[in-house]
Scaffold this motif. Structure first.
Motif, mmCIF file in Angstrom:
data_model
loop_
_atom_site.group_PDB
_atom_site.id
_atom_site.type_symbol
_atom_site.label_atom_id
_atom_site.label_comp_id
_atom_site.label_asym_id
_atom_site.label_seq_id
_atom_site.Cartn_x
_atom_site.Cartn_y
_atom_site.Cartn_z
ATOM 1 N N ILE A 163 1.094 -1.167 0.031
ATOM 2 C CA ILE A 163 -0.090 0.263 -0.275
ATOM 3 C C ILE A 163 1.098 1.140 -0.382
ATOM 4 C CG2 ILE A 163 -1.929 1.236 1.496
ATOM 5 C CD1 ILE A 163 -3.325 -0.911 2.387
ATOM 6 N N LEU A 164 0.517 1.678 -0.310
ATOM 7 C CA LEU A 164 1.499 3.217 -0.770
ATOM 8 C C LEU A 164 0.680 4.760 -0.316
ATOM 9 C CD1 LEU A 164 3.355 5.423 -1.867
ATOM 10 C CD2 LEU A 164 2.004 5.256 -3.506
ATOM 11 N N GLY A 165 1.216 5.258 0.698
ATOM 12 C CA GLY A 165 -0.011 6.097 1.409
ATOM 13 C C GLY A 165 0.834 7.790 1.529
ATOM 14 N N SER A 166 0.240 8.860 0.941
ATOM 15 C CA SER A 166 0.395 9.858 1.169
ATOM 16 C C SER A 166 0.818 10.493 2.805
ATOM 17 C CB SER A 166 -0.276 10.765 -0.028
ATOM 18 O OG SER A 166 -1.399 11.047 0.760
ATOM 19 N N ASP A 167 0.816 9.560 3.684
ATOM 20 C CA ASP A 167 1.082 10.253 4.777
ATOM 21 C C ASP A 167 2.583 9.683 5.055
ATOM 22 O OD1 ASP A 167 -0.211 11.808 7.665
ATOM 23 O OD2 ASP A 167 1.527 9.428 7.923
ATOM 24 N N SER A 168 3.694 10.316 6.106
ATOM 25 C CA SER A 168 4.388 9.902 6.160
ATOM 26 C C SER A 168 4.329 8.200 7.311
ATOM 27 C CB SER A 168 5.639 10.247 6.422
ATOM 28 O OG SER A 168 5.247 10.549 7.945
ATOM 29 N N HIS A 169 3.493 8.259 7.857
ATOM 30 C CA HIS A 169 3.268 6.596 9.264
ATOM 31 C C HIS A 169 1.953 6.037 8.089
ATOM 32 C CE1 HIS A 169 4.557 10.639 11.774
ATOM 33 N NE2 HIS A 169 5.534 9.704 11.732
ATOM 34 N N THR A 170 2.959 5.482 6.742
ATOM 35 C CA THR A 170 2.206 4.215 5.827
ATOM 36 C C THR A 170 2.763 3.334 6.972
ATOM 37 O OG1 THR A 170 1.312 6.303 4.590
ATOM 38 C CG2 THR A 170 0.656 3.957 4.483
ATOM 39 N N ARG A 171 2.711 2.708 6.816
ATOM 40 C CA ARG A 171 3.126 1.538 7.410
ATOM 41 C C ARG A 171 1.953 0.401 9.164
ATOM 42 N NH1 ARG A 171 6.910 2.828 5.724
ATOM 43 N NH2 ARG A 171 9.009 4.071 6.708
ATOM 44 N N TYR A 172 2.195 -0.768 7.434
ATOM 45 C CA TYR A 172 0.808 -2.131 8.490
ATOM 46 C C TYR A 172 1.764 -3.417 8.477
ATOM 47 C CZ TYR A 172 -1.756 2.145 6.235
ATOM 48 O OH TYR A 172 -2.018 3.298 5.856
ATOM 49 N N PRO A 666 17.960 18.063 4.992
ATOM 50 C CA PRO A 666 17.044 18.282 4.391
ATOM 51 C C PRO A 666 15.472 17.527 4.315
ATOM 52 C CG PRO A 666 17.378 19.325 2.477
ATOM 53 C CD PRO A 666 19.147 18.395 3.492
ATOM 54 N N GLY A 667 14.470 17.501 5.136
ATOM 55 C CA GLY A 667 13.551 16.755 4.614
ATOM 56 C C GLY A 667 13.254 15.586 5.069
ATOM 57 N N ASP A 668 13.183 16.081 6.804
ATOM 58 C CA ASP A 668 13.435 14.940 7.981
ATOM 59 C C ASP A 668 11.808 14.445 8.461
ATOM 60 O OD1 ASP A 668 13.282 12.581 9.518
ATOM 61 O OD2 ASP A 668 14.018 14.856 10.632
ATOM 62 N N GLY A 669 11.100 13.628 8.514
ATOM 63 C CA GLY A 669 9.831 13.762 9.115
ATOM 64 C C GLY A 669 8.502 13.338 8.107
ATOM 65 N N SER A 670 7.616 14.636 7.422
ATOM 66 C CA SER A 670 6.498 13.979 6.783
ATOM 67 C C SER A 670 6.518 14.057 5.249
ATOM 68 C CB SER A 670 5.701 14.915 7.173
ATOM 69 O OG SER A 670 4.400 15.413 6.229
ATOM 70 N N ALA A 671 6.070 13.621 4.812
ATOM 71 C CA ALA A 671 5.479 12.829 3.581
ATOM 72 C C ALA A 671 5.503 14.449 2.315
ATOM 73 C CB ALA A 671 4.769 12.035 3.167
ATOM 74 N N ARG A 672 5.045 15.634 3.440
ATOM 75 C CA ARG A 672 4.237 16.466 2.469
ATOM 76 C C ARG A 672 5.293 16.799 1.968
ATOM 77 N NH1 ARG A 672 4.667 20.198 7.507
ATOM 78 N NH2 ARG A 672 3.601 18.669 8.482
ATOM 79 N N GLU A 673 4.293 16.713 0.789
ATOM 80 C CA GLU A 673 5.020 17.120 -0.763
ATOM 81 C C GLU A 673 4.804 18.860 -1.242
ATOM 82 O OE1 GLU A 673 2.603 17.585 -4.382
ATOM 83 O OE2 GLU A 673 0.838 15.840 -3.185
#
Length: 779
Positions: A163-172, A666-673
């Protein structure tokens, strides 16, 4: 608690760990075997064959469409977004030729669900999401029904899927699903039937043994792992594969709680061995077909190993301002003054704002830290078992009527329903805890913002500076420390004095769970495979299309608009969360917040550079050639090396002008595009960094046409206002070159420097050349 093995490790018969030492010898790390009595002759094992026996490798290859085991092109089984990201994704996909959703796409409403900022903006976005789901055949989860990751666990995860999610905590991973959190453009690619391109990642094993003691929760285990691997980059962009006998001692809720926090290690994804408890989870949720047994092969090779002794994990706390800033609660309580004083020193450097007086030592009362707020929420904290533990601990007790307050957010309506049914909700309410609906707000600064100069303890995912909602431009500062729900409850009944759950009399709550799926059937729109193509998407007045973006010019002239010298820069610092949420659907309004908490002057400097580029374009497009050049543009052109001997008109035609942000990592954390797209909207053409903290931030840069340069020369430093001329950049991009010569113009001095574009795929280079992903798909 956690020990790291940096060399390769064989896992034999799912029992014995054997390290391949640097000398080439074999050392038994775990298992019942003894030297000379191994189940196989390890010297005869072919390492590359053993790599294929990890769970991760098998799942990746089943989803790889490239035919190349080293360079993967992944097609996912499902997608997930929330209401801060799905509008931009759908808008980008529409601009790129979207016809209908070719795979299940879940759009949840768990970030802007309060509709408290911006008038009708948030609810307008929700109407947009529902109408898009109806038109293109999507799945729409209304506000307050579930946080994104809980819904995906309950309804979409399946063993062996991706599964691909637009949120960095997409983990299942604990449910047997390899999930990846990325920026929105990567989801756009999947919606357009394209692939997720990535080099085959290394796989690091996480060997769990033992059993957690009473009072130790999943957040404690997760923080111990994060503390061991984040700063040394041990698992960066790798897959974590959880194995070992300790797994059977953990419930599925407990596993999910550890798994979702693996994002904070900077790993790419995660996967766990599955067993009868996972099988039961799928049966409880009415999806028995989602289960299959996943386990490594008889001889599996891992590129490293983290060995976690669950027996030795203690209640943990991650102090401001990062989840890796980890101590045991006992350690902090025994040495609070010294530890907090050191945190103050580092925190002031990170905040770098003379308006703010950051203090922690003054929060110590009789040798212990005193806090004002407790929150248990979201995909990490809001699970059924976490909240049941809280309810049992506070039963017949009080959280007090002083400054301390506590809120609990169940992660979904089915979880909330069960807490009401089993009496846990009543116990918490009686103790003074406020129970709220499924909402991610406390995790990113849109709910329960604490008072200035206070401390909040949270079972949530992140504690970056100002992520909790404080505004540094107004002189505000609050601090968040991450902890497990059990220790938060123990602290709550001790009037906010930091207290480990292991210090409180053990309790054994009723953890039996039944899932009421009718709740979703009655409210969730499930339209996959049933698009209504004649229906219109509904737009609110705040929703705006992306601006037109130019392709890369032959030469590039960059002006440095911001320099950040912090060791790591988070996406929250690049584009804030919280108050910006309502503007995520409007690229122009959102861009006004870019770097606002780190470098408030950036936006105007970037706009000034953008004005020069607009003047250049206007002059080139003027057929009469009558336009004169402004003094600013003439000055910029004069700064080009050798400009005096060049044809100004040719320079204007072939040399684009854009801004650049220079930072360390740069870029630690969120998947925030939007950390990348906002720079592009403001005329940004590049980032220059020593390294990029995550793959997803680098991917976001590329997808928005921003050159992800790195630099290796430690003697080169940049200042705001510097000019960087890059001749023939388009030819070098198109030609696949990795070393990019450039000229750094600093006042009257010109330096020859080298920039690098390493390991860019052919498609990435084409996207950059065309100017952005939208342009690339509209060629």
């Amino acid at each position: 608690m956690v020990s790291l093995v940096k060399n390769g490790v064989y896992y034999l018969n799912r029992d014995t760990l054997v390290e391949i030492t640097e000398s080439g010898a074999f050392e038994i790390l775990k298992g019942n075997s003894r030297a000379g009595n191994l189940p196989v002759d390890v010297s005869s094992i072919k390492q590359e064959e053993a790599r294929k026996n990890t769970i991760a490798y098998k799942i990746l290859m089943e989803h790889n469409t490239s035919g190349d085991t080293q360079n993967l092109k992944i097609r996912f089984d499902a997608l997930a977004s929330h209401d801060i990201t799905y509008v931009g994704i759908v808008q980008t996909a529409r601009a790129s030729g979207l016809q209908e959703f070719p795979l299940p796409y879940v759009m949840t409403n768990c970030h802007n669900s309060l509709c408290a900022v911006g008038g009708t903006i948030n609810e307008d976005d929700h109407i947009f999401g529902l109408s898009a789901a109806q038109k293109y055949g999507g799945i729409y989860v209304p506000a307050h029904q579930a946080v994104i990751h809980q819904y995906m666990r309950e309804m979409m995860a399946a063993c062996g899927s991706m599964i691909l999610g637009s949120d960095s905590h997409t983990r299942y991973g604990a449910l047997g699903t390899m999930a990846v959190g990325e920026g929105g453009p990567e989801l756009v690619k999947q919606l357009l039937r394209k692939s997720y391109d990535v080099a085959c990642p290394d796989v690091v094993g996480v060997y769990l043994e033992g059993k957690p003691k009473k009072g130790v929760g999943p957040q404690d285990v997760a923080l111990a792992i994060i503390g061991a691997v984040f700063k040394n980059g041990f698992v960066k962009n790798k897959v974590l594969e959880f194995i070992g006998p300790g797994i059977q001692n953990l419930s599925v809720d407990y596993r999910n709680g550890i798994d979702v926090m693996t994002t904070e290690t900077t790993c790419l994804s995660s996967i766990w061995s599955t067993d009868s408890k996972v099988k039961e989870y799928f049966e409880i949720h009415g999806r028995p077909e989602g289960y299959s047994e996943l386990k490594p092969g008889d001889i599996a090779y891992y590129d490293g190993m983290a060995i976690v002794d669950l027996d030795k994990i203690e209640p943990m706390i991650a102090l401001p301002f990062h989840p890796s800033n980890v101590f045991t609660v006992a350690e902090l309580n025994s040495n609070a003054q010294d530890i907090l004083r050191a945190i103050e020193v580092e925190g002031r450097k990170q905040i770098d704002n003379p308006k703010i007086e950051f203090s922690l030592v003054d929060k110590v009362v009789n040798g212990r830290l005193k806090v004002e707020q407790g929150i248990v929420a979201g995909c990490a904290g809001g699970t059924f078992e976490n909240i049941c533990e809280v309810a049992a601990m506070v039963e017949n007790r009080s959280t007090g009527n002083g400054s301390f307050s506590m809120s609990v957010y169940p992660a979904s309506q089915p979880v909330y329903y069960e807490l009401v049914k089993n009496g846990a909700a009543a116990k918490m309410m009686s103790a003074g805890i406020v129970i709220k609906t499924a909402f991610c707000g406390p995790c990113f600064g849109a709910g329960d913002t604490p008072a200035n100069d206070t401390i909040s303890i949270r079972h949530a995912t992140r504690n970056f500076p100002f992520r909790e909602g404080a505004k540094p431009t107004n002189g505000q500062i609050t601090s968040v420390a991450l902890m497990d729900a059990r220790t938060i409850a123990a602290t709550a009944i001790n009037n906010g004095i930091l207290t480990a759950a292991t210090e409180v009399e053990p309790v054994s709550p009723d953890m039996k769970y039944t899932f009421n799926g009718q709740i979703y059937k009655n409210r969730v729109y499930s339209g996959f495979g049933k698009p209504r193509l004649d229906q219109d998407v509904k737009f609110g007045p705040n929703i705006a299309d992306w601006p037109e973006m130019s392709g890369l010019t032959q030469n590039l002239l960059l002006k440095v608009a911001s320099v950040i010298n912090d060791p790591v820069t988070t996406t929250d610092e690049l584009i804030p969360s919280g108050e910006t949420s309502s503007f995520r659907s409007n690229p122009y309004k959102l861009s006004e917040f870019t770097l606002s908490r780190k470098d408030p002057g950036y936006v105007q400097r970037a706009k000034d550079v953008q004005a020069l580029e607009q003047e250049r374009k206007t002059h080139v497009g003027d057929a009469t050639g009558s336009n004169g050049l402004s003094g600013d543009l003439e000055k910029v052109l004069a700064s080009l090396p050798g400009a005096g001997s060049k044809d100004v008109e040719n320079i204007l035609k072939s040399t684009g002008i854009g801004s650049v942000v220079c930072s360390v990592k740069p870029g630690d954390g969120s998947a925030r595009e939007q950390a990348a797209s906002c720079q592009k909207v403001l005329g940004g053409w590049a980032n220059i960094a020593v390294d990029y903290a995550t793959k997803r931030y680098r991917s976001n840069l590329v997808n928005w046409g921003i050159l992800p340069f790195t630099i290796e020369d430690e003697n080169v430093s940049f200042k705001t206002g510097d000019m960087i001329f890059i001749p023939d950049i388009k030819s070098k991009i198109d030609g696949g070159e990795e070393i990019i010569p450039a000229r750094l113009v600093q006042e009257d001095e010109v330096k020859e420097i080298k920039l690098y574009l390493k390991k860019m795929t052919a498609e990435e280079r084409k996207i950059i050349s065309e100017g952005c992903l939208i342009n690339y798909y509209n060629i």
